[in-house]
Design an enzyme around this catalytic site. Structure first.
Site, PDB file in Angstrom:
ATOM      1  N   HIS A   7       0.825  -1.217   0.000  1.00  0.00           N
ATOM      2  CA  HIS A   7       0.000   0.000   0.000  1.00  0.00           C
ATOM      3  C   HIS A   7       0.849   1.252   0.000  1.00  0.00           C
ATOM      4  CE1 HIS A   7       0.579  -0.749   4.429  1.00  0.00           C
ATOM      5  NE2 HIS A   7       0.715   0.572   4.470  1.00  0.00           N
ATOM      6  N   HIS A  79       4.024   6.991   3.842  1.00  0.00           N
ATOM      7  CA  HIS A  79       4.996   5.906   3.666  1.00  0.00           C
ATOM      8  C   HIS A  79       4.547   4.950   2.574  1.00  0.00           C
ATOM      9  CE1 HIS A  79       2.305   3.899   6.739  1.00  0.00           C
ATOM     10  NE2 HIS A  79       2.548   2.842   5.988  1.00  0.00           N
ATOM     11  N   GLU A 130       7.889   0.890   4.960  1.00  0.00           N
ATOM     12  CA  GLU A 130       7.428  -0.179   5.842  1.00  0.00           C
ATOM     13  C   GLU A 130       7.640  -1.497   5.102  1.00  0.00           C
ATOM     14  OE1 GLU A 130       3.203  -0.102   6.643  1.00  0.00           O
ATOM     15  OE2 GLU A 130       3.358  -1.523   8.306  1.00  0.00           O
TER      16      GLU A 130
END
Lengths: 134, 134
Positions: A7, A79, A130
């Site tokens: 994502h 992010h 991430e």
């Protein structure tokens, strides 16, 4: 090592307004808002077919995204989350290459119930990364 | 209306260094650098399987990403590109919803040889959005 883009997270000051933009203006498919108290955010998932955008609104001033929104009051990309097969092997490879893993370096359980780590933006072209074990 | 995420663009001050991070540290598959003089950038594509990251380095000070890098010297996420089936229909829908299309509102030929438009970040949760006709 690097897998799919899980994502793109966008921090927003007003989740209802950002949801309206994605649903009504852009015509996207959205999830219902989910409060994630352990992560200090309420999230709405935007389904893009091949991946997703996560709209994140802070639950309170102690939220990990509150500082970002103080600097970026209109919101913005916060992010990128990449999938990896084995998060411990990924962490060890990154550390051996000199990249900084945030926190104590131990994976935490992320917003999707899977182990995640965050990497220092200065080591990744100015982007908070991430990693999530797929 | 909104289709797949075509790419996440990351503006970088040093394309060779950013490529090394994605290739060597993260273990991703990268294209060769391609200079796109019409767009003022040199680009490297990072293949993520489901979508891609585009690492963009300005060709010169007149590049559309030079201002962004002046404000973000380490680099950072610059825009998201979403696919649409019909870019003129998308534009008309967006304008009818009150969203601002950048430039003169006419699609240009983008870095992939397809018609693109850019949308005002203030109307999209602080994110510069590119639409590309798929």
């Amino acid at each position: 090592m690097l897998g799919r883009l899980n994502h793109v997270a966008i921090a927003v000051p007003d989740l209802a307004a950002a949801s309206a933009v994605y649903r009504d203006t852009l015509g996207a498919k959205l999830s219902k808002p989910q409060a994630l108290p352990d992560h200090g955010v309420t999230v709405v998932f935007v389904d893009l077919g091949n991946t997703k955008v996560e709209l994140l609104e802070p639950l309170d001033a102690a939220s990990p995204i509150s500082g970002f929104l103080a600097k970026n009051p209109a919101g913005g990309m916060h992010h990128l989350c990449y999938e990896v097969d084995d998060i411990l092997a990924a962490r060890d490879r990154l550390k051996a290459k000199g990249a900084r893993v945030l926190g104590d370096g131990e994976p935490k359980i992320g917003a999707h119930g899977k182990p995640v780590l965050f990497l220092h933006p200065k080591d990744f072209a100015g982007t908070l990364v991430e990693l999530e074990q797929a």
